[in-house]
Design a protein around this motif. Sequence first.
Motif, PDB file in Angstrom:
ATOM      1  N   GLY A 130       7.267 -34.517 -11.176  1.00 44.25           N
ATOM      2  CA  GLY A 130       8.220 -34.568 -12.275  1.00 44.25           C
ATOM      3  C   GLY A 130       9.193 -33.409 -12.300  1.00 44.25           C
ATOM      4  N   GLU A 131       8.721 -32.203 -12.007  1.00 48.83           N
ATOM      5  CA  GLU A 131       9.589 -31.036 -12.016  1.00 48.83           C
ATOM      6  C   GLU A 131      10.059 -30.646 -10.624  1.00 48.83           C
ATOM      7  N   GLY A 132       9.722 -31.450  -9.631  1.00 42.72           N
ATOM      8  CA  GLY A 132       9.977 -31.072  -8.254  1.00 42.72           C
ATOM      9  C   GLY A 132      11.441 -30.888  -7.910  1.00 42.72           C
ATOM     10  N   THR A 133      12.304 -31.731  -8.451  1.00 43.42           N
ATOM     11  CA  THR A 133      13.726 -31.597  -8.134  1.00 43.42           C
ATOM     12  C   THR A 133      14.259 -30.262  -8.635  1.00 43.42           C
ATOM     13  N   HIS A 134      13.776 -29.817  -9.792  1.00 44.87           N
ATOM     14  CA  HIS A 134      14.220 -28.529 -10.338  1.00 44.87           C
ATOM     15  C   HIS A 134      13.628 -27.373  -9.534  1.00 44.87           C
ATOM     16  N   GLN A 135      12.381 -27.520  -9.105  1.00 46.26           N
ATOM     17  CA  GLN A 135      11.760 -26.477  -8.290  1.00 46.26           C
ATOM     18  C   GLN A 135      12.487 -26.323  -6.958  1.00 46.26           C
ATOM     19  N   LEU A 136      12.856 -27.445  -6.354  1.00 43.63           N
ATOM     20  CA  LEU A 136      13.583 -27.379  -5.086  1.00 43.63           C
ATOM     21  C   LEU A 136      14.934 -26.705  -5.275  1.00 43.63           C
ATOM     22  N   HIS A 137      15.627 -27.058  -6.343  1.00 50.86           N
ATOM     23  CA  HIS A 137      16.928 -26.446  -6.617  1.00 50.86           C
ATOM     24  C   HIS A 137      16.806 -24.931  -6.768  1.00 50.86           C
ATOM     25  N   LEU A 138      15.822 -24.478  -7.532  1.00 55.87           N
ATOM     26  CA  LEU A 138      15.641 -23.045  -7.744  1.00 55.87           C
ATOM     27  C   LEU A 138      15.272 -22.339  -6.445  1.00 55.87           C
ATOM     28  N   LEU A 139      14.559 -23.031  -5.592  1.00 50.90           N
ATOM     29  CA  LEU A 139      14.176 -22.452  -4.313  1.00 50.90           C
ATOM     30  C   LEU A 139      15.386 -22.244  -3.411  1.00 50.90           C
ATOM     31  N   LEU A 140      16.317 -23.195  -3.459  1.00 53.88           N
ATOM     32  CA  LEU A 140      17.474 -23.141  -2.561  1.00 53.88           C
ATOM     33  C   LEU A 140      18.581 -22.209  -3.038  1.00 53.88           C
ATOM     34  N   GLU A 141      18.609 -21.871  -4.318  1.00 56.69           N
ATOM     35  CA  GLU A 141      19.813 -21.252  -4.863  1.00 56.69           C
ATOM     36  C   GLU A 141      20.061 -19.825  -4.396  1.00 56.69           C
ATOM     37  N   ASP A 142      19.033 -19.114  -3.936  1.00 53.43           N
ATOM     38  CA  ASP A 142      19.255 -17.733  -3.505  1.00 53.43           C
ATOM     39  C   ASP A 142      18.527 -17.456  -2.196  1.00 53.43           C
ATOM     40  N   ALA A 143      18.743 -18.331  -1.214  1.00 58.62           N
ATOM     41  CA  ALA A 143      18.000 -18.230   0.040  1.00 58.62           C
ATOM     42  C   ALA A 143      18.434 -17.047   0.899  1.00 58.62           C
ATOM     43  N   PHE A 144      19.706 -16.673   0.846  1.00 60.62           N
ATOM     44  CA  PHE A 144      20.235 -15.665   1.771  1.00 60.62           C
ATOM     45  C   PHE A 144      20.454 -14.308   1.098  1.00 60.62           C
ATOM     46  N   VAL A 145      20.299 -13.272   1.912  1.00 56.33           N
ATOM     47  CA  VAL A 145      20.677 -11.913   1.507  1.00 56.33           C
ATOM     48  C   VAL A 145      21.526 -11.304   2.621  1.00 56.33           C
ATOM     49  N   LEU A 205      11.417 -16.834   1.769  1.00 57.33           N
ATOM     50  CA  LEU A 205      10.403 -17.192   2.752  1.00 57.33           C
ATOM     51  C   LEU A 205       9.006 -17.185   2.134  1.00 57.33           C
ATOM     52  N   GLU A 206       8.747 -16.262   1.227  1.00 52.73           N
ATOM     53  CA  GLU A 206       7.453 -16.238   0.521  1.00 52.73           C
ATOM     54  C   GLU A 206       7.268 -17.492  -0.313  1.00 52.73           C
ATOM     55  N   ASN A 207       8.324 -17.905  -1.013  1.00 54.45           N
ATOM     56  CA  ASN A 207       8.237 -19.101  -1.853  1.00 54.45           C
ATOM     57  C   ASN A 207       8.109 -20.367  -1.013  1.00 54.45           C
ATOM     58  N   VAL A 208       8.787 -20.408   0.121  1.00 51.12           N
ATOM     59  CA  VAL A 208       8.667 -21.555   1.021  1.00 51.12           C
ATOM     60  C   VAL A 208       7.243 -21.658   1.551  1.00 51.12           C
ATOM     61  N   GLN A 209       6.701 -20.531   1.938  1.00 47.98           N
ATOM     62  CA  GLN A 209       5.331 -20.547   2.452  1.00 47.98           C
ATOM     63  C   GLN A 209       4.366 -21.101   1.420  1.00 47.98           C
ATOM     64  N   ARG A 241      18.030 -19.932  14.533  1.00 44.13           N
ATOM     65  CA  ARG A 241      17.075 -18.831  14.440  1.00 44.13           C
ATOM     66  C   ARG A 241      15.908 -19.218  13.530  1.00 44.13           C
ATOM     67  N   PRO A 242      14.902 -19.898  14.069  1.00 43.69           N
ATOM     68  CA  PRO A 242      13.711 -20.163  13.261  1.00 43.69           C
ATOM     69  C   PRO A 242      13.165 -18.862  12.689  1.00 43.69           C
ATOM     70  N   ALA A 243      12.650 -18.929  11.465  1.00 43.61           N
ATOM     71  CA  ALA A 243      12.247 -17.719  10.747  1.00 43.61           C
ATOM     72  C   ALA A 243      10.731 -17.601  10.669  1.00 43.61           C
ATOM     73  N   ALA A 244      10.245 -16.380  10.818  1.00 39.53           N
ATOM     74  CA  ALA A 244       8.811 -16.114  10.660  1.00 39.53           C
ATOM     75  C   ALA A 244       8.477 -16.079   9.180  1.00 39.53           C
TER      76      ALA A 244
END
Length: 434
Positions: A242-257, A270-274, A217-220
């Motif tokens: 330099g901080e990218g690995t931490h930013q990616l981790h924080l982005l992934l940690e609460d993706a679903f509701v 989705l807002e943060n991914v955009q 299910r690709p997401a809008a």
Amino acid sequence: MTSYRQPGLVLTDRRFSVPLDHADPGGEQIEIFAREAVACGRSGADLPWLLYLEGGPGFGARRFVGAGGQSWLGRAVQEFRVLLLDQRGTGNSTPANRQTLPLRGTPREQAAYLAHFRADSIVKDCEVIRKRLTGGARWTVLGQSFGGFCATHYLSTAPAGLHTVLITGGLPSLDAGADEVYRAAYPRITRKVEAHYARYPQDVERARRIAAHLLERPAALPGGGLLTAESFQSLGILLGSGEGTHQLHLLLEDAFVPTVDGPALSDAFLENVQAVLSYAGHPLYAVLHEAIYAQGRGPTGWAAERIRAEFPRFDAAKTLAGDEPLLFTGETVHPWHFETDPALRPLRETAAILAERADWPALYDAEQLAANEVPVAAAVYHDDMYVDTEHALRTARTIRGLRTWVTDEFEHDGVRAGGPRVLDRLLALARDEI
């Protein structure tokens, strides 16, 4: 000109008219915007100029707020008058994007226009501006990433305008085409992803779960884009900072509701991914990215997409059919970017024409670089995800007199993460003080 103040700085906004095609100086003109920065109390002083060339392609010069903090600008204005250049098509220079390019006509006419937006034209712009601004005096150039590619072209074609050149994470290969660049890049990207998972092992399952969801299910995205498994993998571009690995981790940690229809990707995710993936603010990065590697050896032909097929571990569907960790990608542009991103969709035919262009001129003159007399210093970041270290060091050995600082203290964004120290070190190297 408009002058105003920020903490520690006097800023002056300048605009210059330059030829679209420098081979036709009397023809169509475009506007180049640049912001002059000088320390408060020194605006009337006779200071040498430092020109800053931003990374990219497609990014305007970084917008600073004052001279404080850890920015390299605060260090630079201690002894220079700084010019922050919006390279042609970016920032406040004559814009080139989905809204303005249709004014050029057909996609083929748009592509012909954009063929004038590589490093060769940017350097010619710099020379026009230097002569008008400094009265002919030479200036120091600081080139970050793609700005370093431009600085290397500058050394190849107009060294008489240069006093000193400082390069951070931006020594290009002098002869590798796009295929060679990406063939070297994918193993480097793999190492960065593996290092991320070693630091954050919980992200292995999180990334697989998100990608599996997107395959079904690709997401809008909030801005009208489409998040697919492949575009999700593009979040790996964060791993080059330099901080990218931490930013990616924080982005992934609460993706679903949880929702009435089952787990769904959250609006916040989705807002943060955009915010990471959108090309709305820098479309030329996508449209011209492979063209910066074109070296008179035929079309680039969507090299990142073609070469990716040589590295099957990057295939999300195949990965998820087994139990391997999902690999993110990095600084790669693919044809599907021009389908999933609304800022790029109107430019897909233009980009395809540029991908098939065969007559790009070579950008670097190895003989001229071997005879170089301009002091040059370059920071080379060990295992830089964006610029291949071996390519950079090979070029460093070609440029006569160039001094390198090879370091693993920083990732590709060292001039931003440790600006004063990086600039101090490069100036000291170029001046033979160390």
